[in-house]
Design a protein around this motif. Structure first.
Motif, PDB file in Angstrom:
ATOM      1  N   THR A 245       0.841  -1.189   0.000  1.00 52.42           N
ATOM      2  CA  THR A 245       0.000   0.000   0.000  1.00 52.42           C
ATOM      3  C   THR A 245       0.880   1.245   0.000  1.00 52.42           C
ATOM      4  O   THR A 245       2.098   1.175   0.189  1.00 52.42           O
ATOM      5  CB  THR A 245      -0.916   0.035   1.242  1.00 52.42           C
ATOM      6  N   SER A 246       0.224   2.387  -0.172  1.00 55.33           N
ATOM      7  CA  SER A 246       0.956   3.654  -0.161  1.00 55.33           C
ATOM      8  C   SER A 246       1.491   3.981   1.231  1.00 55.33           C
ATOM      9  O   SER A 246       2.309   4.885   1.371  1.00 55.33           O
ATOM     10  CB  SER A 246       0.052   4.785  -0.666  1.00 55.33           C
ATOM     11  N   TRP A 247       1.024   3.262   2.258  1.00 54.90           N
ATOM     12  CA  TRP A 247       1.592   3.387   3.607  1.00 54.90           C
ATOM     13  C   TRP A 247       2.752   2.420   3.798  1.00 54.90           C
ATOM     14  O   TRP A 247       3.258   2.263   4.901  1.00 54.90           O
ATOM     15  CB  TRP A 247       0.519   3.115   4.662  1.00 54.90           C
ATOM     16  N   LEU A 248       3.123   1.725   2.731  1.00 53.47           N
ATOM     17  CA  LEU A 248       4.217   0.748   2.743  1.00 53.47           C
ATOM     18  C   LEU A 248       3.917  -0.451   3.633  1.00 53.47           C
ATOM     19  O   LEU A 248       4.821  -1.032   4.245  1.00 53.47           O
ATOM     20  CB  LEU A 248       5.543   1.399   3.138  1.00 53.47           C
ATOM     21  N   ILE A 670     -12.355   0.642  -3.635  1.00 52.44           N
ATOM     22  CA  ILE A 670     -12.537   0.306  -5.038  1.00 52.44           C
ATOM     23  C   ILE A 670     -11.294  -0.411  -5.536  1.00 52.44           C
ATOM     24  O   ILE A 670     -10.173  -0.108  -5.112  1.00 52.44           O
ATOM     25  CB  ILE A 670     -12.839   1.551  -5.894  1.00 52.44           C
ATOM     26  N   GLN A 671     -11.508  -1.397  -6.395  1.00 58.50           N
ATOM     27  CA  GLN A 671     -10.400  -2.210  -6.903  1.00 58.50           C
ATOM     28  C   GLN A 671     -10.605  -2.508  -8.384  1.00 58.50           C
ATOM     29  O   GLN A 671     -11.729  -2.750  -8.835  1.00 58.50           O
ATOM     30  CB  GLN A 671     -10.314  -3.531  -6.128  1.00 58.50           C
ATOM     31  N   PHE A 672      -9.505  -2.500  -9.145  1.00 62.30           N
ATOM     32  CA  PHE A 672      -9.499  -2.871 -10.554  1.00 62.30           C
ATOM     33  C   PHE A 672      -8.569  -4.074 -10.707  1.00 62.30           C
ATOM     34  O   PHE A 672      -7.428  -4.046 -10.228  1.00 62.30           O
ATOM     35  CB  PHE A 672      -9.013  -1.710 -11.424  1.00 62.30           C
ATOM     36  N   THR A 673      -9.055  -5.122 -11.373  1.00 68.83           N
ATOM     37  CA  THR A 673      -8.281  -6.345 -11.539  1.00 68.83           C
ATOM     38  C   THR A 673      -8.167  -6.681 -13.023  1.00 68.83           C
ATOM     39  O   THR A 673      -9.175  -6.740 -13.734  1.00 68.83           O
ATOM     40  CB  THR A 673      -8.933  -7.525 -10.799  1.00 68.83           C
ATOM     41  N   TYR A 674      -6.938  -6.917 -13.467  1.00 65.83           N
ATOM     42  CA  TYR A 674      -6.690  -7.313 -14.858  1.00 65.83           C
ATOM     43  C   TYR A 674      -6.293  -8.787 -14.887  1.00 65.83           C
ATOM     44  O   TYR A 674      -5.372  -9.208 -14.175  1.00 65.83           O
ATOM     45  CB  TYR A 674      -5.570  -6.469 -15.469  1.00 65.83           C
ATOM     46  N   SER A 675      -6.986  -9.603 -15.707  1.00 68.14           N
ATOM     47  CA  SER A 675      -6.743 -11.047 -15.751  1.00 68.14           C
ATOM     48  C   SER A 675      -6.437 -11.520 -17.165  1.00 68.14           C
ATOM     49  O   SER A 675      -6.741 -12.655 -17.521  1.00 68.14           O
ATOM     50  CB  SER A 675      -7.956 -11.797 -15.190  1.00 68.14           C
ATOM     51  N   GLY A 676      -5.856 -10.660 -17.981  1.00 72.11           N
ATOM     52  CA  GLY A 676      -5.585 -11.000 -19.376  1.00 72.11           C
ATOM     53  C   GLY A 676      -4.374 -11.872 -19.598  1.00 72.11           C
ATOM     54  O   GLY A 676      -4.158 -12.364 -20.706  1.00 72.11           O
ATOM     55  N   TRP A 677      -3.533 -12.050 -18.566  1.00 68.14           N
ATOM     56  CA  TRP A 677      -2.354 -12.912 -18.678  1.00 68.14           C
ATOM     57  C   TRP A 677      -2.663 -14.259 -18.049  1.00 68.14           C
ATOM     58  O   TRP A 677      -3.266 -14.337 -16.972  1.00 68.14           O
ATOM     59  CB  TRP A 677      -1.150 -12.289 -17.976  1.00 68.14           C
ATOM     60  N   LYS A 678      -2.239 -15.317 -18.700  1.00 72.41           N
ATOM     61  CA  LYS A 678      -2.520 -16.657 -18.209  1.00 72.41           C
ATOM     62  C   LYS A 678      -1.918 -16.850 -16.815  1.00 72.41           C
ATOM     63  O   LYS A 678      -0.734 -16.584 -16.589  1.00 72.41           O
ATOM     64  CB  LYS A 678      -1.953 -17.706 -19.166  1.00 72.41           C
ATOM     65  N   LEU A 682      -3.465  -8.975 -11.964  1.00 73.62           N
ATOM     66  CA  LEU A 682      -2.853  -7.725 -11.525  1.00 73.62           C
ATOM     67  C   LEU A 682      -3.965  -6.850 -10.971  1.00 73.62           C
ATOM     68  O   LEU A 682      -4.986  -6.636 -11.643  1.00 73.62           O
ATOM     69  CB  LEU A 682      -2.171  -7.038 -12.707  1.00 73.62           C
ATOM     70  N   TYR A 683      -3.827  -6.371  -9.735  1.00 68.77           N
ATOM     71  CA  TYR A 683      -4.910  -5.591  -9.146  1.00 68.77           C
ATOM     72  C   TYR A 683      -4.360  -4.354  -8.437  1.00 68.77           C
ATOM     73  O   TYR A 683      -3.238  -4.315  -7.952  1.00 68.77           O
ATOM     74  CB  TYR A 683      -5.741  -6.440  -8.170  1.00 68.77           C
ATOM     75  N   ALA A 684      -5.195  -3.323  -8.411  1.00 70.19           N
ATOM     76  CA  ALA A 684      -4.833  -2.060  -7.769  1.00 70.19           C
ATOM     77  C   ALA A 684      -6.113  -1.343  -7.381  1.00 70.19           C
ATOM     78  O   ALA A 684      -7.180  -1.583  -7.958  1.00 70.19           O
ATOM     79  CB  ALA A 684      -3.985  -1.191  -8.697  1.00 70.19           C
ATOM     80  N   GLY A 685      -6.012  -0.451  -6.401  1.00 70.05           N
ATOM     81  CA  GLY A 685      -7.203   0.266  -5.986  1.00 70.05           C
ATOM     82  C   GLY A 685      -6.924   1.243  -4.871  1.00 70.05           C
ATOM     83  O   GLY A 685      -5.772   1.558  -4.550  1.00 70.05           O
ATOM     84  N   ILE A 686      -8.013   1.700  -4.263  1.00 71.72           N
ATOM     85  CA  ILE A 686      -7.949   2.672  -3.177  1.00 71.72           C
ATOM     86  C   ILE A 686      -8.787   2.169  -2.017  1.00 71.72           C
ATOM     87  O   ILE A 686      -9.941   1.761  -2.204  1.00 71.72           O
ATOM     88  CB  ILE A 686      -8.452   4.050  -3.631  1.00 71.72           C
ATOM     89  N   LYS A 687      -8.235   2.212  -0.824  1.00 70.78           N
ATOM     90  CA  LYS A 687      -8.963   1.864   0.393  1.00 70.78           C
ATOM     91  C   LYS A 687      -9.372   3.131   1.136  1.00 70.78           C
ATOM     92  O   LYS A 687      -8.675   4.140   1.087  1.00 70.78           O
ATOM     93  CB  LYS A 687      -8.093   0.985   1.312  1.00 70.78           C
ATOM     94  N   ASN A 688     -10.523   3.038   1.820  1.00 73.63           N
ATOM     95  CA  ASN A 688     -11.057   4.158   2.609  1.00 73.63           C
ATOM     96  C   ASN A 688     -11.194   5.402   1.731  1.00 73.63           C
ATOM     97  O   ASN A 688     -10.589   6.454   1.992  1.00 73.63           O
ATOM     98  CB  ASN A 688     -10.174   4.437   3.821  1.00 73.63           C
ATOM     99  N   ILE A 745      -7.204   7.378   3.869  1.00 76.03           N
ATOM    100  CA  ILE A 745      -7.187   6.914   2.489  1.00 76.03           C
ATOM    101  C   ILE A 745      -5.781   6.462   2.093  1.00 76.03           C
ATOM    102  O   ILE A 745      -4.784   7.037   2.521  1.00 76.03           O
ATOM    103  CB  ILE A 745      -7.689   8.041   1.549  1.00 76.03           C
ATOM    104  N   ARG A 746      -5.717   5.401   1.293  1.00 78.06           N
ATOM    105  CA  ARG A 746      -4.429   4.886   0.835  1.00 78.06           C
ATOM    106  C   ARG A 746      -4.641   4.031  -0.414  1.00 78.06           C
ATOM    107  O   ARG A 746      -5.704   3.424  -0.596  1.00 78.06           O
ATOM    108  CB  ARG A 746      -3.734   4.070   1.923  1.00 78.06           C
ATOM    109  N   GLY A 747      -3.638   3.988  -1.244  1.00 76.40           N
ATOM    110  CA  GLY A 747      -3.689   3.158  -2.435  1.00 76.40           C
ATOM    111  C   GLY A 747      -3.033   1.811  -2.191  1.00 76.40           C
ATOM    112  O   GLY A 747      -2.274   1.623  -1.242  1.00 76.40           O
ATOM    113  N   PHE A 748      -3.350   0.839  -3.061  1.00 77.73           N
ATOM    114  CA  PHE A 748      -2.713  -0.471  -2.954  1.00 77.73           C
ATOM    115  C   PHE A 748      -2.503  -1.043  -4.354  1.00 77.73           C
ATOM    116  O   PHE A 748      -3.174  -0.676  -5.324  1.00 77.73           O
ATOM    117  CB  PHE A 748      -3.534  -1.428  -2.086  1.00 77.73           C
ATOM    118  N   PHE A 749      -1.544  -1.949  -4.436  1.00 73.20           N
ATOM    119  CA  PHE A 749      -1.178  -2.569  -5.698  1.00 73.20           C
ATOM    120  C   PHE A 749      -0.708  -3.982  -5.413  1.00 73.20           C
ATOM    121  O   PHE A 749       0.046  -4.219  -4.460  1.00 73.20           O
ATOM    122  CB  PHE A 749      -0.053  -1.766  -6.377  1.00 73.20           C
TER     123      PHE A 749
END
Length: 756
Positions: A245-248, A670-678, A682-688, A745-749
């Motif tokens: 996360t952006s808070w490490l 909110i979270q976005f997830t990419y599943s195009g690779w076998k 890959l997911y990323a988003g924002i918490k709180n 609020i913080r981001g995550f990857f």
């Protein structure tokens, strides 16, 4: 004649061969990934198979005709399709399964200690799969439960951030937390036991709301959370889930499967690290505790004749966490120079099940835990050691319409600490408790529509004596889409304050136990209704509504009215938890899905005819998960959140300037997830998203952080805190004013990988 006979035989043989030479084959996948051990069968025939390691299947030698093929895999939607086979036809059919969160047909075990489809169970059981929890990735199961309706992770300390799980407004000790049905998470480890279980190894989580003591004994007085780990045979060869996360904050879950002769083993590891010192609320104390945790889990399945079960699992966990003054270092641990709360935790677990080699179905289950905690809360030292051994033998037998389950169990608990709770006449006296028990359960199927479950349990506690816990359940299957359940039962719980109530250890209040505390008992009834609606356009609507009522006697209550003391007594009256909850699943054919939950509850203590509301209990909670998959670009969007109504908070005095009640608040993600690779996600988003923190509209959360050892507090002759120029509100240092996470609020990857 001889040749004619041979020709007839050849004709019959060739006809028979042609009628049985048809086949069906193909691939079964989920999100373009292989599904190992998915089951395929032609309904009402003997033709069955499973997918191999390359996700292929094949059914051979099928006579020509019309069939219904069914494909099923745990946690995914079951597919049923009509097919027609001609003579000598080879039919190629590929199936793409879809996720199925909270599937009503999921197999559950927690309600009756037997594997049964959720809709067929007489006891309501809520089921949550990893797909549900991936919508908001968290480093522990404790945090993951925040999006489950009626379940709330509750922080109990504003400094060390320890907590427990509330179900329907009841405090954490009223909920029994188990792993694979074994009582692993004990009273001492309720605070920490839900951390460090590798999320990647969790098959599903089952939740029973209401007493389950007739099957599980003490602590299952208000509810049950059963964490089911993956079967090594069905697990991927290798799995990894790493995010930051952006808070490490960094969390890593790893899993690997391997085979040794006739055994299959699943090895998993969880590592979590957060080492930042952040003080966004400017009170001089850390907003979030620093943590360094590692947990290793290993589960073995042994292949035996006649598919008899034998599984053994072990887990080891170590955690080092601290919170307090931002200038604190380990050299100040336990001293009165700079305040800090430092907790070292070591934990070991063993659990397993062995089916005896008999014609009758006899199952021997066992578990053992060792939990050691070395803590310093300022100058207060709390060093505790708890060992628990558990063994249970069950006999499962069907006799006509009766499905019997009987069992004997015994639990031994050893508890020792450096407080007065294990001291007698200034001598150390560890608490040693035996709790043998016997139970009988009979599930009677009168017809396809009517089913009754009767159960009773007898336990003998070496301290409190005889305890009986009966149970009753009735299930009415009105039709396939309407099911009604009525459940009633009792529960009991023996109590150790120092392991369960963090307020008894921290802050400056004196702990006063005003009487010999009796075990708590409860009586519960709930009415559950499930409604399924299938629309002509393919949309599915599922609604589950439960009305619940729980009445406690001997409930242990804490009195904070004296700012210098916490006084514990058995309630002179009774306590109530009653209300109604509703879960709704909506699946549209375009990929849009809703999981919505709401619970309204009235939790109260009644003494001398006066009804009061306990601290930290909300009247309303709501949860949601909105998901949408954009298939052309392999992007999934998940919007999750919860909302809580105000709670009564513990103030120190009438002059305490903090709000006596929490505000309405919501944690959204909110979270976005990419599943195009076998095999990759890959997911990323924002918490709180709303950047909520509990200090909002409060001058401070922790009182007197500038004087945590109360060196400058003055008292009158009656022990009451005086108002002075440097203590204008007449307060002492206290950490109990907390109701939500103090992290904005913080981001995550993150990245997930599964190799099948």
């Amino acid at each position: 004649m001889k040749y004619l006979f041979i020709l007839v035989l050849i004709f019959i043989y060739s006809t028979s061969f042609s009628q049985n030479s048809s086949s069906v084959s193909g691939k079964i996948t989920f999100e373009n990934k292989a599904i190992q051990s998915a089951s395929i069968e032609l309904i009402r025939t003997s033709f069955k198979t499973q997918t191999d390691s390359l996700d292929n299947y094949k059914l051979e030698n099928i006579p020509a005709g019309n069939y219904k093929i069914q494909i099923a895999s745990r946690g995914l939607k079951t597919i049923t399709k009509n097919i027609s086979l001609k003579e000598n036809e080879t039919l190629l059919l590929d199936f793409q399964l879809q996720e199925n969160e909270n599937e009503l047909n999921e197999v559950v075990v927690s309600g009756t200690l037997k594997a049964v489809k959720r809709l067929e169970s007489a006891v309501p059981v809520e089921v949550y799969s990893p797909v549900f929890f991936k919508k908001n990735p968290t480093p522990s199961i404790y945090e993951a439960l925040q999006n489950v309706n009626g379940v709330r992770p509750q922080l109990n300390c504003g400094v060390c951030n320890t907590g427990d799980i509330h179900i329907n407004g009841l405090e954490g000790p009223y909920t029994s937390v188990m792993i694979d049905g074994m009582p692993i998470v004990s009273s001492l480890s309720t605070v920490y036991g839900l951390s460090g279980i590798p999320n990647s190894l969790v098959e599903r989580i089952e939740i029973v709301k209401g007493p389950a003591s007739s099957l599980y004994g003490s602590e299952a007085v208000g509810g049950l959370i059963n964490i089911i780990t993956k079967n090594p045979n069905n697990a991927p060869l290798f799995s990894a889930d790493v995010f930051t996360t952006s808070w490490l904050e960094t969390n890593a879950d790893l899993g690997v499967k391997f085979n040794i002769k006739k055994t299959t083993s699943l090895l998993g590891m969880n590592y979590y690290n957060y080492g930042q010192t952040i003080d966004n609320d400017n009170d001089g104390f850390t907003d979030v505790t620093a943590q360094n945790r590692i947990s290793v889990f290993n589960k073995w399945n042994f292949n035996r004749t006649q598919n008899r079960l034998f599984t053994v699992a072990v887990r080891g966990m170590y955690e080092d966490r601290w919170g307090g003054d931002v200038h604190w270092e380990k050299k100040y641990r336990g001293g009165d120079e700079i305040y800090g709360e430092s907790i070292y935790t070591k934990r070991g677990e063993l659990l397993g099940s062995y089916q005896l080699p008999t014609t009758e179905k006899l199952m021997l289950s066992f578990s053992g835990t060792m939990h050691f905690q070395d803590s310093r809360y300022g100058t207060t030292s709390y060093i505790a050691n708890q060992k628990i051994g558990f063994v249970q033998l069950t006999w499962d037998k069907k006799l006509g319409k009766n499905d019997l389950l009987t069992g004997i169990a015994s639990r031994y608990t050893y508890y020792d600490d450096n407080t007065t709770s294990t001291a007698t006449l200034n001598e150390n006296n560890p608490e040693k408790t035996w709790l043998p028990g016997i139970f009988v359960q009979d599930e009677i199927t009168f017809s396809e529509k009517h089913k009754v479950l009767l159960g009773i349990r007898y336990d003998y506690n070496s301290i409190h004596g005889n305890i009986f816990t009966p149970r009753f359940a009735y299930k009415l299957k009105i039709n396939e889409n309407n099911i009604l359940r009525l459940n009633a039962g009792t529960g009991f719980r023996v109590v150790n304050l120092f392991t369960e109530d963090h307020a008894a250890l921290t802050g400056s209040r004196e702990v006063v136990i005003a009487e010999n505390l009796d075990p708590e008992k409860s009586v519960n009834a709930n009415l559950n209704y499930i409604k399924k609606v299938y629309f002509s356009n393919g949309t599915f609507l599922g609604i589950e509504t439960t009305a619940f009522y729980t009445r406690f006697s001997n409930k242990i209550v804490s009195d904070y009215s004296n700012p210098e003391k916490i006084i514990y007594t058995n309630i002179d009256g009774y306590a109530l938890s009653q209300g109604i909850s509703c879960n709704t699943d909506i699946n549209f054919t375009n990929g849009l899905k809703f999981i919505l939950g709401a619970t309204y509850m009235d939790v109260s203590n009644v003494e001398n005819g006066i009804k009061t509301r306990p601290y930290l209990t909300e009247n309303f909670t709501g949860t949601w998960a909105v998901s949408y998959k954009i298939n052309p670009i392999n992007i999934a969007i998940d919007y999750t959140g919860n909302v809580y109504s105000p709670m009564k908070l513990p103030l120190l005095s009438e002059t305490d300037p903090r709000s006596p009640n929490s505000p309405w608040y919501s944690l959204q993600n909110i979270q976005f997830t990419y599943s195009g690779w076998k095999n990759f996600e890959l997911y990323a988003g924002i918490k709180n998203l709303l950047n909520f923190t509990p200090k909002q509209k409060n001058p401070f959360l922790i009182s007197r952080t500038e004087d945590p050892f109360d060196k400058n507090v003055q008292y009158d002759t009656n022990g009451k805190v005086l108002i002075t120029p440097n203590n204008p509100y007449g307060l002492t240092f206290d950490t109990t004013y907390v109701y939500g996470p103090n992290q904005g609020i913080r981001g995550f990857f993150g990245l997930r990988y599964n190799l099948f």
